[in-house]
Design a protein around this motif. Structure first.
Motif, PDB file in Angstrom:
ATOM      1  N   LYS A 134      47.029  28.792  48.386  1.00 21.35           N
ATOM      2  CA  LYS A 134      46.242  29.427  47.702  1.00 21.35           C
ATOM      3  C   LYS A 134      45.425  31.291  48.225  1.00 21.35           C
ATOM      4  CE  LYS A 134      46.978  27.241  43.775  1.00 21.35           C
ATOM      5  NZ  LYS A 134      45.425  26.188  42.519  1.00 21.35           N
ATOM      6  N   TRP A 135      45.340  32.090  48.204  1.00 22.50           N
ATOM      7  CA  TRP A 135      44.191  33.233  48.695  1.00 22.50           C
ATOM      8  C   TRP A 135      43.338  33.492  47.571  1.00 22.50           C
ATOM      9  CZ3 TRP A 135      46.677  36.788  53.298  1.00 22.50           C
ATOM     10  CH2 TRP A 135      45.498  37.184  54.022  1.00 22.50           C
ATOM     11  N   ASN A 136      42.424  34.558  48.271  1.00 20.70           N
ATOM     12  CA  ASN A 136      41.548  35.391  47.128  1.00 20.70           C
ATOM     13  C   ASN A 136      41.811  36.658  47.713  1.00 20.70           C
ATOM     14  OD1 ASN A 136      38.795  35.256  48.800  1.00 20.70           O
ATOM     15  ND2 ASN A 136      39.730  33.805  49.428  1.00 20.70           N
ATOM     16  N   TYR A 137      40.639  37.592  47.626  1.00 21.78           N
ATOM     17  CA  TYR A 137      40.876  38.723  47.847  1.00 21.78           C
ATOM     18  C   TYR A 137      40.150  39.305  46.838  1.00 21.78           C
ATOM     19  CZ  TYR A 137      44.084  40.531  43.111  1.00 21.78           C
ATOM     20  OH  TYR A 137      44.092  40.370  41.822  1.00 21.78           O
ATOM     21  N   ASP A 138      39.022  40.728  46.707  1.00 22.98           N
ATOM     22  CA  ASP A 138      38.323  41.541  45.717  1.00 22.98           C
ATOM     23  C   ASP A 138      38.953  42.095  45.518  1.00 22.98           C
ATOM     24  OD1 ASP A 138      35.952  42.855  45.408  1.00 22.98           O
ATOM     25  OD2 ASP A 138      35.898  44.038  47.018  1.00 22.98           O
ATOM     26  N   GLU A 175      35.947  37.664  43.395  1.00 26.51           N
ATOM     27  CA  GLU A 175      36.751  37.309  43.752  1.00 26.51           C
ATOM     28  C   GLU A 175      38.184  36.913  42.909  1.00 26.51           C
ATOM     29  OE1 GLU A 175      37.082  32.749  45.404  1.00 26.51           O
ATOM     30  OE2 GLU A 175      35.698  33.804  46.426  1.00 26.51           O
ATOM     31  N   VAL A 176      39.629  36.686  42.710  1.00 24.05           N
ATOM     32  CA  VAL A 176      40.321  36.906  42.883  1.00 24.05           C
ATOM     33  C   VAL A 176      41.218  35.628  43.317  1.00 24.05           C
ATOM     34  CG1 VAL A 176      42.558  37.968  41.218  1.00 24.05           C
ATOM     35  CG2 VAL A 176      39.993  38.619  41.355  1.00 24.05           C
ATOM     36  N   ILE A 177      41.600  34.776  42.491  1.00 27.61           N
ATOM     37  CA  ILE A 177      42.799  33.614  43.398  1.00 27.61           C
ATOM     38  C   ILE A 177      44.098  34.422  43.219  1.00 27.61           C
ATOM     39  CG2 ILE A 177      43.559  31.932  43.708  1.00 27.61           C
ATOM     40  CD1 ILE A 177      40.510  32.674  44.208  1.00 27.61           C
ATOM     41  N   SER A 223      47.664  36.849  39.966  1.00 24.48           N
ATOM     42  CA  SER A 223      46.645  36.615  39.761  1.00 24.48           C
ATOM     43  C   SER A 223      46.194  35.866  38.897  1.00 24.48           C
ATOM     44  CB  SER A 223      46.298  37.611  40.278  1.00 24.48           C
ATOM     45  OG  SER A 223      46.109  38.761  41.499  1.00 24.48           O
ATOM     46  N   THR A 252      41.928  34.082  38.176  1.00 24.62           N
ATOM     47  CA  THR A 252      39.868  33.583  38.011  1.00 24.62           C
ATOM     48  C   THR A 252      39.807  32.178  38.728  1.00 24.62           C
ATOM     49  OG1 THR A 252      39.800  32.443  36.274  1.00 24.62           O
ATOM     50  CG2 THR A 252      39.731  34.673  35.706  1.00 24.62           C
ATOM     51  N   PRO A 253      38.834  32.163  39.916  1.00 30.38           N
ATOM     52  CA  PRO A 253      39.044  30.935  40.652  1.00 30.38           C
ATOM     53  C   PRO A 253      38.531  29.853  39.793  1.00 30.38           C
ATOM     54  CG  PRO A 253      37.008  32.895  41.005  1.00 30.38           C
ATOM     55  CD  PRO A 253      37.631  33.015  39.923  1.00 30.38           C
TER      56      PRO A 253
END
Length: 356
Positions: free
Chosen positions: A52-56, A69-71, A94, A96-97
């Motif tokens: 998994k990865w995150n973005y702004d 932070e969105v995952i 996408s 939420t954490p």
């Protein structure tokens, strides 16, 4: 520039086992495709094996700045036609954490619909006809149109050939081959009725894969038009006046419809769609009222009607389906900027799961 091209096309597989994965997701507008790349230690073919990865999310309109932070959850893998080798494109959705789908995550609901036992038993097939318009970047006017003016009236452009009828074929052919390379079940392409407008078809695709494949095909097209210096538009009515709009006709069948006597199942499904016409229209794309006028091969947005071989209907049944007494039908209402996750899952919900 040749040295730059050499580096862009550099095959690194002989010097490292590492690959590049381009993570793709849908931004806050519901149509803005975003992506970013990361290096992985080796080839991957199963999305569940990807990290998994995150973005702004505050920069995509999907989260506030103080909790941005969105995952990204990897959901589908395709071969990368740009980097090639073992490199991949990854369609993500996408969260939420805390693991909850964010409001713009349409795939999450669609996946629940398609995993329902009644839906799985019916094996829903989709064929989506994605229309789009190529726009001249500097003047914001369709490709091939004289600046500040208009081409000749519609007629010679549909499936046309020639420098005065087909504009952007190099982009179209590049996209066709890139999709085949990626593993997308692209089934064809053609010039459309309005000059500068084209269509590609994806399918038959089963269930949630229809949405994944259309979104990645859109992403690939966006990348190719970027390289060509042309703007890609999914506006359902890019030019007002006596010009065809752009839709995403959605062909659909179930196991029961494809079986002997399936025409009766089709008619019952269409009857259900008519009863939920307003709900479907609200979910079938922004600005669709500019396209669904009752003219230019559309039905009026306010009225639901269906017919055999009628391109002025909301839903069209083909002559071959009528003759064989089984097959599929075409929902002609979705606009070119529709969300394929929403449209496909909504058709399934209405025709299979909804009990009036």
């Amino acid at each position: 520039m040749s040295a730059l091209s050499d580096l862009i096309n550099l095959d690194v597989s002989g010097s490292t086992d590492k690959i590049i994965a381009e993570y793709i997701w849908i931004g806050g507008s519901g149509m803005d495709l975003r992506s970013k790349a990361r290096t992985l230690p080796g080839p991957v073919s199963d999305p569940s094996k990807l990290p998994k990865w995150n973005y702004d999310g505050s920069s995509t309109g999907q989260a506030p700045g103080d909790d941005s932070e969105v995952i990204l959850y990897p959901q589908a893998i395709f071969k990368d036609p740009f980097r090639r080798g073992n490199n991949i494109l990854v369609m993500c959705d996408s969260y939420t954490p805390q693991g909850d789908p964010i409001p713009t995550n349409k795939r999450y609901h669609a996946a629940k619909v398609f995993s329902h036992s009644d839906v799985l038993a019916e094996e829903p097939w989709f064929g989506i006809e994605q229309e789009y318009t190529l726009i001249q970047k500097e003047v914001k006017w369709p490709l091939g149109w004289p600046i500040g003016g208009y081409p000749g009236p519609q007629g010679p452009y549909y499936c046309g050939t020639g420098a005065d009828k087909a504009f952007g074929r190099d982009i179209v052919d590049a996209h066709y081959k890139a999709c085949l390379y990626a593993g997308i079940n692209i089934s064809g392409t053609n010039g459309e009725v309005m000059p500068g407008q084209w269509e590609f078809q994806v399918g038959p695709s089963i269930g949630i894969s229809a949405g994944d494949q259309v979104w990645v095909a859109r992403y690939i097209l966006e990348r190719i038009t970027e390289m060509a210096g042309v703007v890609l538009s999914f506006d359902p009515k890019p030019v007002e006046g006596d010009w065809n709009g752009a839709g995403a006709h959605t062909n659909y069948s179930t196991k029961s419809m494809r079986s002997d006597g399936g025409y009766e199942v089709i008619k019952k499904a269409i009857e259900k769609l008519g009863k939920k016409h307003k709900e479907h229209i609200l979910a079938y794309g922004e600005g669709n009222e500019r396209r669904l006028t009752g003219k230019h091969e559309t039905a009026d947005i306010s009225n639901f009607k269906w017919g055999v071989a009628n391109r002025g209907a909301s839903v069209r049944v083909g002559r071959e389906t009528e003759k064989a007494n089984k097959g599929y039908f075409e929902d002609r209402r979705p606009s070119s900027n529709m969300d394929p996750y929403t449209v496909t899952s909504m058709i399934v919900e209405t025709t299979i799961l909804w009990k009036p």
